[in-house]
Design an enzyme around this catalytic site. Structure first.
Site, short mmCIF file in Angstrom:
data_model
loop_
_atom_site.label_atom_id
_atom_site.label_comp_id
_atom_site.label_asym_id
_atom_site.label_seq_id
_atom_site.Cartn_x
_atom_site.Cartn_y
_atom_site.Cartn_z
CE LYS A 197 7.69 -83.51 37.80
NZ LYS A 197 6.39 -83.94 37.79
CB CYS B 123 4.73 -95.62 25.76
SG CYS B 123 5.57 -96.85 26.93
CD GLU C 141 2.35 -92.02 22.31
OE1 GLU C 141 2.93 -90.68 22.57
OE2 GLU C 141 2.62 -92.94 22.69
CD GLU D 289 12.44 -96.91 28.02
OE1 GLU D 289 11.86 -96.92 26.94
OE2 GLU D 289 13.46 -97.23 28.23
P1 NAD Z 1 4.64 -85.63 29.82
O1 NAD Z 1 6.16 -85.63 29.01
O2 NAD Z 1 3.81 -84.37 29.76
O3 NAD Z 1 5.16 -85.59 31.28
C1 NAD Z 1 6.02 -86.61 31.68
C2 NAD Z 1 6.73 -85.96 32.99
O4 NAD Z 1 7.69 -84.98 32.82
C3 NAD Z 1 5.77 -85.49 34.22
O5 NAD Z 1 6.27 -86.06 35.44
C4 NAD Z 1 5.86 -84.04 33.84
O6 NAD Z 1 5.70 -83.19 35.00
C5 NAD Z 1 7.47 -83.99 33.65
N1 NAD Z 1 7.60 -82.70 32.83
C6 NAD Z 1 7.05 -82.04 32.04
N2 NAD Z 1 7.75 -80.94 31.73
C7 NAD Z 1 8.99 -80.89 31.89
C8 NAD Z 1 10.09 -79.97 31.99
N3 NAD Z 1 9.87 -79.04 31.19
N4 NAD Z 1 11.21 -80.50 32.61
C9 NAD Z 1 11.14 -81.66 33.25
N5 NAD Z 1 10.20 -82.47 33.58
C10 NAD Z 1 8.89 -82.01 32.86
O7 NAD Z 1 4.19 -86.88 29.29
P2 NAD Z 1 2.67 -87.51 30.28
O8 NAD Z 1 1.62 -86.73 29.52
O9 NAD Z 1 3.11 -87.56 31.79
O10 NAD Z 1 2.79 -89.07 29.60
C11 NAD Z 1 2.51 -89.15 28.20
C12 NAD Z 1 3.41 -89.47 27.20
O11 NAD Z 1 4.40 -90.36 27.78
C13 NAD Z 1 2.83 -90.11 25.95
O12 NAD Z 1 3.61 -89.53 24.87
C14 NAD Z 1 3.47 -91.47 26.06
O13 NAD Z 1 3.93 -92.19 24.95
C15 NAD Z 1 4.89 -91.35 26.84
N6 NAD Z 1 5.13 -92.71 27.63
C16 NAD Z 1 6.04 -93.18 27.42
C17 NAD Z 1 6.51 -94.58 28.06
C18 NAD Z 1 7.52 -95.40 27.48
O14 NAD Z 1 8.03 -96.44 28.32
N7 NAD Z 1 8.14 -95.22 26.60
C19 NAD Z 1 5.66 -94.88 29.22
C20 NAD Z 1 4.83 -93.80 29.67
C21 NAD Z 1 4.59 -92.90 28.65
#
Ligand code: NAD
Length: 491
Positions: A177, A286, A385, A252
């Site tokens: 997803k 990230c 962050e 991650e």
């Molecule tokens: P997010 O956690 O809001 O969303 C990530 C994914 O999770 C999306 O596909 C979203 O639809 C899904 N999601 C949201 N709620 C969910 C639930 N209840 N159950 C299952 N899936 C769900 O994060 P974001 O806003 O997309 O990304 C930003 C964040 O991600 C930042 O905090 C960043 O640091 C982190 N990030 C980390 C890495 C890494 O490699 N460590 C890489 C990219 C982003």
């Protein structure tokens, strides 16, 4: 452009008929409508992945056979590199040059894991020397099963590749997803996999809201492994869901990574890597090195140079030639970053440059790259962050102080150090509590090397051979090799 769900090798409309709007962050215009999956669609996708795993024999293929599909996907991505990069810019906002880099990297990731899939054939079992010679034993690696992969919006195609390529190489089948904000290139990946002849059900790509489609994946009993990249709070929910059914899980998450610059560093090189560490991808990275610690002997000169160079960054629509900073991904992200800068100012920080919308941009989520100084150590700007082009600058006096400041964080994704003294740089690298450490640079990422965080930045490692391990179980097979009776109950 594909907009439906890709389930069991077919393009299907969501059962509930729901849709998500796709916005171009540079123009604020709606550019597409995509399917919003609900639990019923996820159930169909997981069942298709189960059949492909349990019945249709994807894990039973040799690694070399699976590698052929992975290489065909890599070729398919490369054949459309420019078109996919353009789509990524329209969807995410990043400059075209960055998107083209991501797309090439995604293709490289499929090639790399094709190589590791082949190696699984050469080394299928590991003999184990036992102290008891009545037995022989060996360890074999097998695919975990169905992987539910959930990814964020900052590197849409690349994050899909980081999960799909090792999972398929290992013999897992996948339900992926993408983030609701940026699903277009993941759908292109499905189209490419389809053209590559990937058997039905091996890769299913479902778009939709995290709270609905994402939640349905993590709750589904047919999923054996959850692989997630995204925010900490959602990571916690995923770990809790995994705990209920003892699903395998890799996370991650975010970071607040430090960059320590010593007094012997070359100023121009330091400034360039500081900028790359926080302004690349609009700071929505990230591993961004968002806390920069500079030795006091260099601090004022470096800061002046950083502010000067930051003011020169070409801002604009990612499709325009020469642009190095595009808009933030969404209105929500833009407002959050602006609010974080405002909160920093209220906490006593100085906005040394940026912090405002650039002149001449009345549409789009554009923000001037921002340098903060005098940031209190207990303020959110220093601790949390921001996920935007905002760097916190601070000076230090001693190496011990720098290490202590660097490690004083609940995160531990990445850290960087710059010094001409290699012994010192290695010493500081060893002292960092972080999963990724850069010496004399910040951010270069290689498919071959492990990627992941300490502390609240995550669990497990992606990329390299560690990325393949995420999708493999280890089975012990032990054989009784003597004709002599065991003689415990029956003497
Ligand atoms: P997010 O956690 O809001 O969303 C990530 C994914 O999770 C999306 O596909 C979203 O639809 C899904 N999601 C949201 N709620 C969910 C639930 N209840 N159950 C299952 N899936 C769900 O994060 P974001 O806003 O997309 O990304 C930003 C964040 O991600 C930042 O905090 C960043 O640091 C982190 N990030 C980390 C890495 C890494 O490699 N460590 C890489 C990219 C982003």
């Amino acid at each position: 452009m594909r907009t439906e769900l890709y389930i069991d090798g077919k393009w299907v409309k969501p059962v509930g008929g729901g849709t998500c709007l796709v916005t171009n962050p540079a123009t604020e215009e709606t550019i597409q409508t995509i399917a919003a999956a609900t639990a019923e669609d996820i159930d169909a996708a997981v069942k298709a992945a189960r059949r492909a795993f349990d019945r249709d024999g994807w894990p039973k293929l040799t690694g070399a056979e699976r590698a052929k599909y992975l290489r065909a996907i890599a070729e398919g991505i490369r054949a459309r590199q420019s078109e996919i990069a353009r789509l990524e810019v329209l969807d995410n906002g990043k400059p075209f040059s960055e998107a083209a880099w991501d797309v090439a990297d995604a293709a490289g990731c499929f090639d790399f894991y094709a190589g590791l899939a082949e190696q699984l054939d050469n080394n299928p079992e590991e003999p184990i020397a036992l102290a008891d010679d009545r037995f022989t034993s060996k360890a074999v690696r097998e695919a975990i099963g169905v992987a539910g992969a959930i990814i964020p919006w900052n590197y849409p195609l690349l994050m899909a590749a980081w999960k799909v390529a090792p999972a398929l190489a290992a013999g897992c089948t996948v339900v992926l997803k993408p983030a609701e904000l940026t699903s277009l290139t993941a759908l292109e990946l499905a189209a490419i996999a389809d053209e590559a002849g990937l058997p039905p059900g091996v890769l299913n790509i479902v778009t939709g809201a995290g709270s609905v489609a994402g939640q349905a994946i993590i709750d589904h009993k047919g999923v054996d492994k959850l692989a997630f990249t995204g925010s900490g709070p959602v990571g916690s929910k995923i770990m809790a869901a995994a705990a209920r059914d003892i699903k395998r899980v890799s996370l991650e998450l975010g970071g607040k990574s430090p960059f320590v610059v010593f007094e012997d560093a070359d100023i121009d090189q330091a400034v360039e890597w500081i900028m790359f560490g926080i302004f690349w991808n609009q700071g929505q990275v990230c591993s961004a090195t968002s806390r920069v610690l500079v030795h006091e002997a260099l601090y004022q000169r470096l800061l002046a140079r950083l502010i000067e160079e930051t003011g020169r960054i070409a801002i604009g629509n990612g499709l325009d030639e020469g642009v190095l900073l595009g808009p933030l991904v969404s209105k929500r992200q833009y407002e959050q970053v602006i609010a974080a800068i405002e909160a920093a100012r209220n906490a006593g920080a100085t906005v040394a440059c940026g912090g405002i919308r650039p002149e001449g941009f009345d549409k789009g989520y554009f923000l001037r790259p921002t340098v903060l100084t005098d940031v209190p150590l207990d303020s959110d700007a220093w601790v949390e962050e921001i996920f935007g082009p905002v760097v916190c600058m601070r000076s230090f006096k001693t190496e011990e102080e720098a290490i202590e400041l660097a490690n004083s964080s609940r995160f531990g994704l990445a850290a960087a150090v710059m010094s001409k003294d290699d012994v010192r740089a290695e010493r500081v690298a060893a002292a960092f509590r972080a999963g990724i450490v850069w010496i004399n640079c910040s951010q270069p990422t290689f498919t071959e090397a492990p990627w992941g965080g300490y502390k609240e930045s995550g669990i497990g490692r992606e990329l390299g051979r560690w990325g393949l391990d995420n999708y493999l179980e280890t089975k012990q097979i032990t054989k009784y090799v003597t004709d002599k009776p065991w003689g415990w109950y029956i003497k």
